[in-house]
Design an enzyme around this catalytic site. Structure first.
Site, PDB file in Angstrom:
ATOM      1  N   LYS A 164      -9.438  65.118 -36.316  1.00 50.73           N
ATOM      2  CA  LYS A 164      -8.751  65.215 -34.911  1.00 50.73           C
ATOM      3  C   LYS A 164      -8.928  66.763 -34.521  1.00 50.73           C
ATOM      4  O   LYS A 164      -8.712  67.550 -34.996  1.00 50.73           O
ATOM      5  CB  LYS A 164      -7.321  64.852 -34.824  1.00 50.73           C
ATOM      6  CG  LYS A 164      -7.161  63.407 -35.559  1.00 50.73           C
ATOM      7  CD  LYS A 164      -7.689  62.485 -35.068  1.00 50.73           C
ATOM      8  CE  LYS A 164      -7.129  61.053 -35.651  1.00 50.73           C
ATOM      9  NZ  LYS A 164      -7.295  60.937 -37.064  1.00 50.73           N
ATOM     10  N   LYS A 183      -3.752  62.876 -28.303  1.00 53.25           N
ATOM     11  CA  LYS A 183      -2.204  62.391 -28.486  1.00 53.25           C
ATOM     12  C   LYS A 183      -1.436  63.302 -29.437  1.00 53.25           C
ATOM     13  O   LYS A 183      -0.512  63.194 -29.171  1.00 53.25           O
ATOM     14  CB  LYS A 183      -2.594  60.894 -29.645  1.00 53.25           C
ATOM     15  CG  LYS A 183      -3.375  61.007 -30.741  1.00 53.25           C
ATOM     16  CD  LYS A 183      -2.469  61.073 -32.030  1.00 53.25           C
ATOM     17  CE  LYS A 183      -3.599  61.326 -33.147  1.00 53.25           C
ATOM     18  NZ  LYS A 183      -2.777  61.261 -34.541  1.00 53.25           N
TER      19      LYS A 183
END
Length: 394
Positions: free
Chosen positions: A172, A256
């Site tokens: 990520k 996110k």
């Protein structure tokens, strides 16, 4: 130190040793709540003389070990299509006086990150990076993003990647250079010159490893990549949906974590469900608009319909490490680097690094004010803005 001399069993030896071992999971999981992408029995051909694909896992944290468990179980069931042995790169540590690789291969547990999870016996921990990828055609990148450049440079130096290999990244984050921004999938693809997909979803590592039902999304550049990665990862308790939106899946998994920091601030302030729901809605909107603005061709549906979008956002904002550390940031007043060392057992926060990278990019593009939640999170985390100012003016 990335390399060391080791000896690992060969694939034929692994198959001989395991001919009478049943690896199938005994976990019972609910039926899928929606159909996953169709399964195609005939896989794209392997570039290896054996005609079978070979999977390697580059990384062995909690998420890497959970993905390695699923991949090893799946390839064992499909030995006509895959080599039975799956190697997993482990950065050596001493655990109770033994090398971590030795402990994993002897106990079939990752004592450092998933100590209570039994790993398949065809999953072999290896401390030598190049031995892990030797002959591998399907590479799973799941190292902390801070180490990715080092790993890629080592591969480039030794040229140990098979020319017919494909990759998927479960890392990520984003890469920012002034007014340019890129994903880790695009970085791997450009450095290694191999097609690279992205895997992301509502996937807490321990829950995945326990076999609790969940979904994930894999963004793939081609149908061939989709078929291969679905075969590697799709399982009754880990349902895979594939989309041709590598950037959308990558950005959903990165952005996110910024919103998760905001959710943690909300929890640290003692605010309730209404406020957190509002933060999630605003955050999802900024995530979607950011991707559409700066990554043309991305799909809004990836954020609204897929596990890599709304589902991952919900999970991360209620149960992830970024939320946990952000709550502690508000309650304790300690800086994030101190909290990271105290609470994460050697793992790294992703939300703070991504917030910093995204803010630098938006400043360079003169677009900071277009993304007010991202701006507030950055200023709270790095510039001393009081957490109570998070919702002012949103």
């Amino acid at each position: 130190m990335l390399t060391e001399n080791i000896t690992t069993p060969s694939s034929p030896e692994i198959e001989k040793m395991m001919s009478d071992v049943e690896i199938a999971s005994t976990v019972t999981t609910p039926a899928a709540t929606r159909p996953s992408s169709p399964v195609h029995e005939r896989l794209p051909p392997s570039p290896l003389p054996s005609g079978r694909h070979k999977v390697a896992i580059i990384g062995s944290g909690s998420w890497g070990s959970a993905l390695a468990k699923i991949a090893a179980e799946n390839v064992w069931r499909r030995r006509e299509d895959f080599h039975a042995e799956v190697r997993m790169w482990v950065r050596e540590k001493q655990i109770n006086g033994r090398k971590l690789t030795e402990t994993i291969n002897r106990t079939h547990k990752n004592q450092r990150y998933l100590p209570d999870i039994a790993l398949p016996k065809n999953l072999v921990a290896v401390g030598n990076l190049h031995k892990v990828v030797e002959g591998a055609t399907l590479l799973v990148f799941v190292v902390p993003h801070q180490f990715l450049h080092t790993v890629l440079s080592e591969f480039a130096r030794v040229k140990s990647i098979h020319p017919g290999a494909r990759a998927v990244t479960a890392i990520k984050g984003v890469e920012v250079d002034g007014t340019d921004i890129g994903t880790f999938a695009s970085l791997i693809e450009s450095r290694l010159n191999i097609p690279t997909s992205a895997l992301s979803g509502a996937n807490i590592a321990l829950e995945v490893a326990l076999g609790q039902f969940c979904e994930t999304t894999i963004g793939c550049p081609t149908r061939e990549d989709s078929d291969l990665w679905k075969a590697v990862f799709d399982a009754p308790s880990f349902r895979v949906s594939t989309v041709e939106d590598v950037n959308g899946v990558s950005l959903g998994g990165a952005l996110k974590n910024i919103v998760a920091l905001a959710a943690g601030f909300v929890d640290g302030l003692g605010l309730g469900g209404n406020t957190k729901a509002a933060i999630l809605r605003i955050g999802l909107k900024e995530m979607t608009e950011f991707c559409i603005e700066f990554f043309p061709g991305s799909k809004r549906e990836t954020f609204s319909n897929e596990s890599a979008g709304i589902a991952d956002l919900i999970t991360t904002c209620y149960g992830g490490r970024n939320r946990k550390c952000a709550e502690e940031f508000v309650k304790s007043g300690q800086p994030f680097d101190v909290i990271e060392r105290r609470l994460l057992n050697g793992q790294k926060l992703q939300g703070t690094a991504t917030a910093e990278e995204v803010n630098a990019f938006l400043v360079a593009r003169k677009r900071v004010r277009a993304y007010p939640l991202f701006e507030r999170v950055f200023n709270i985390a790095f510039n001393g803005l009081p957490a109570k100012e998070l919702v002012r003016g949103l």
